[in-house]
Design a protein around this motif. Structure first.
Motif, PDB file in Angstrom:
ATOM      1  N   ASN A  29       0.672  -1.198  -0.123  1.00  0.00           N
ATOM      2  CA  ASN A  29      -0.077  -0.076   0.018  1.00  0.00           C
ATOM      3  C   ASN A  29       0.816   1.253  -0.033  1.00  0.00           C
ATOM      4  N   LEU A  30       0.543   2.015  -0.880  1.00  0.00           N
ATOM      5  CA  LEU A  30       1.274   3.116  -1.177  1.00  0.00           C
ATOM      6  C   LEU A  30       0.713   4.452  -0.084  1.00  0.00           C
ATOM      7  N   VAL A  52      -5.103  15.629 -11.377  1.00  0.00           N
ATOM      8  CA  VAL A  52      -4.025  14.999 -11.214  1.00  0.00           C
ATOM      9  C   VAL A  52      -4.512  13.643 -10.603  1.00  0.00           C
ATOM     10  N   VAL A  53      -5.296  13.554  -9.530  1.00  0.00           N
ATOM     11  CA  VAL A  53      -5.730  12.325  -9.239  1.00  0.00           C
ATOM     12  C   VAL A  53      -6.345  11.313 -10.118  1.00  0.00           C
ATOM     13  N   LYS A  54      -7.054  11.943 -10.838  1.00  0.00           N
ATOM     14  CA  LYS A  54      -7.788  11.103 -12.198  1.00  0.00           C
ATOM     15  C   LYS A  54      -6.560  10.349 -12.885  1.00  0.00           C
ATOM     16  N   ALA A  55      -5.670  11.389 -13.244  1.00  0.00           N
ATOM     17  CA  ALA A  55      -4.478  10.742 -14.004  1.00  0.00           C
ATOM     18  C   ALA A  55      -3.722   9.665 -13.296  1.00  0.00           C
ATOM     19  N   LEU A  56      -3.459  10.139 -12.037  1.00  0.00           N
ATOM     20  CA  LEU A  56      -2.613   8.933 -11.307  1.00  0.00           C
ATOM     21  C   LEU A  56      -3.494   7.546 -11.205  1.00  0.00           C
ATOM     22  N   LYS A  57      -4.760   7.615 -10.988  1.00  0.00           N
ATOM     23  CA  LYS A  57      -5.689   6.453 -10.912  1.00  0.00           C
ATOM     24  C   LYS A  57      -5.701   5.650 -12.206  1.00  0.00           C
ATOM     25  N   ARG A  58      -5.690   6.578 -13.243  1.00  0.00           N
ATOM     26  CA  ARG A  58      -5.822   5.973 -14.388  1.00  0.00           C
ATOM     27  C   ARG A  58      -4.555   5.278 -15.162  1.00  0.00           C
ATOM     28  N   GLY A  59      -3.363   6.039 -14.816  1.00  0.00           N
ATOM     29  CA  GLY A  59      -2.086   5.564 -15.322  1.00  0.00           C
ATOM     30  C   GLY A  59      -1.613   4.611 -14.505  1.00  0.00           C
ATOM     31  N   ARG A  64      -4.821   2.539  -6.516  1.00  0.00           N
ATOM     32  CA  ARG A  64      -6.248   2.136  -6.405  1.00  0.00           C
ATOM     33  C   ARG A  64      -6.618   2.038  -4.734  1.00  0.00           C
ATOM     34  N   ASN A  65      -5.391   1.819  -4.063  1.00  0.00           N
ATOM     35  CA  ASN A  65      -5.412   1.719  -2.383  1.00  0.00           C
ATOM     36  C   ASN A  65      -4.380   2.551  -1.907  1.00  0.00           C
ATOM     37  N   VAL A  66      -4.707   3.707  -1.718  1.00  0.00           N
ATOM     38  CA  VAL A  66      -3.559   4.566  -1.069  1.00  0.00           C
ATOM     39  C   VAL A  66      -4.011   5.171   0.072  1.00  0.00           C
ATOM     40  N   ARG A  67      -3.130   5.254   1.003  1.00  0.00           N
ATOM     41  CA  ARG A  67      -3.203   6.179   2.240  1.00  0.00           C
ATOM     42  C   ARG A  67      -2.945   7.594   2.064  1.00  0.00           C
ATOM     43  N   LEU A  68      -3.970   8.476   1.524  1.00  0.00           N
ATOM     44  CA  LEU A  68      -3.414   9.654   1.388  1.00  0.00           C
ATOM     45  C   LEU A  68      -3.847  10.777   2.631  1.00  0.00           C
ATOM     46  N   MET A  84      -9.053   9.125  -1.754  1.00  0.00           N
ATOM     47  CA  MET A  84      -8.705  10.024  -2.976  1.00  0.00           C
ATOM     48  C   MET A  84      -9.898  10.462  -3.737  1.00  0.00           C
ATOM     49  N   ALA A  85     -10.960   9.547  -3.874  1.00  0.00           N
ATOM     50  CA  ALA A  85     -12.241  10.004  -4.324  1.00  0.00           C
ATOM     51  C   ALA A  85     -12.850  11.286  -3.848  1.00  0.00           C
ATOM     52  N   MET A  86     -12.576  11.558  -2.477  1.00  0.00           N
ATOM     53  CA  MET A  86     -13.194  12.889  -1.944  1.00  0.00           C
ATOM     54  C   MET A  86     -12.381  13.890  -2.437  1.00  0.00           C
ATOM     55  N   LEU A  87     -11.078  13.971  -2.952  1.00  0.00           N
ATOM     56  CA  LEU A  87     -10.561  15.047  -3.797  1.00  0.00           C
ATOM     57  C   LEU A  87     -11.034  15.048  -5.225  1.00  0.00           C
TER      58      LEU A  87
END
Length: 168
Positions: A29-30, A52-59, A64-68, A84-87
């Motif tokens: 987990n990142l 940026v969050v969308k680009a990270l998730k897509r790339g 997909r599972n991040v402690r943010l 991340m979804a809240m961002l």
């Protein structure tokens, strides 16, 4: 801060490069940190962060599972763990209030080194009007690891190493 989809993809590529620095991310987990400079109005950064969050998730599947950790960099720094979804939806910014003032990068770097040292990636969204007035303190806070893990995002994107060389 105006960020195009291409700009968001370029940031995602730079984040990927940060993750591949030898000894940085070894799998699992990142943990990452996003810092928001409270000098900015919500409209100035909300779309850029979502892109940026969308680009990270897509790339990359890693995202997909991040402690943010979300840090609000103001007169005092506050931190919270958020999905991340809240961002992407902007839900985390409902109670956000801008507090324009000039701040010192060395204070931010020292805070990140002390409280977010486990983060493998740190993205700082800022208006770029802050300063590094104590070069020695900034140098100590950025070394040994933070300078290779941080991206300062304003009108241009600057890595911690570039910031280190330009300002210190």
């Amino acid at each position: 801060m105006e960020l195009t989809e291409i700009g968001a993809l370029q940031i995602a590529k730079r984040v990927d490069a940060i993750l591949h620095v030898p000894g940085n991310y070894r799998g699992g987990n990142l943990e990452m940190t996003i810092v928001i400079d409270t000098s900015m109005e919500k409209a100035d950064f909300q779309d850029a962060i979502a892109a940026v969050v969308k680009a990270l998730k897509r790339g990359n599947e890693i995202f997909r599972n991040v402690r943010l950790n979300l840090v609000f960099w103001g007169q005092e720094m506050t931190s919270e763990v958020t999905p991340m979804a809240m961002l992407m939806t902007g839900g985390v910014f409902r109670e956000y209030h801008a507090c324009p003032q000039k701040k010192k990068y060395e204070d931010l770097f020292a805070y990140l080194k002390k409280f977010h040292a486990r983060s493998k990636v740190v993205l700082v969204f800022t208006d770029g009007n802050n300063e590094a007035s104590d070069a020695q303190a900034a140098r100590e806070a950025l070394t040994p690891f933070l300078k290779s893990r941080i991206l300062l995002i304003s009108e241009r994107v600057v890595s911690g190493t570039e910031f280190f060389l330009e300002n210190i």
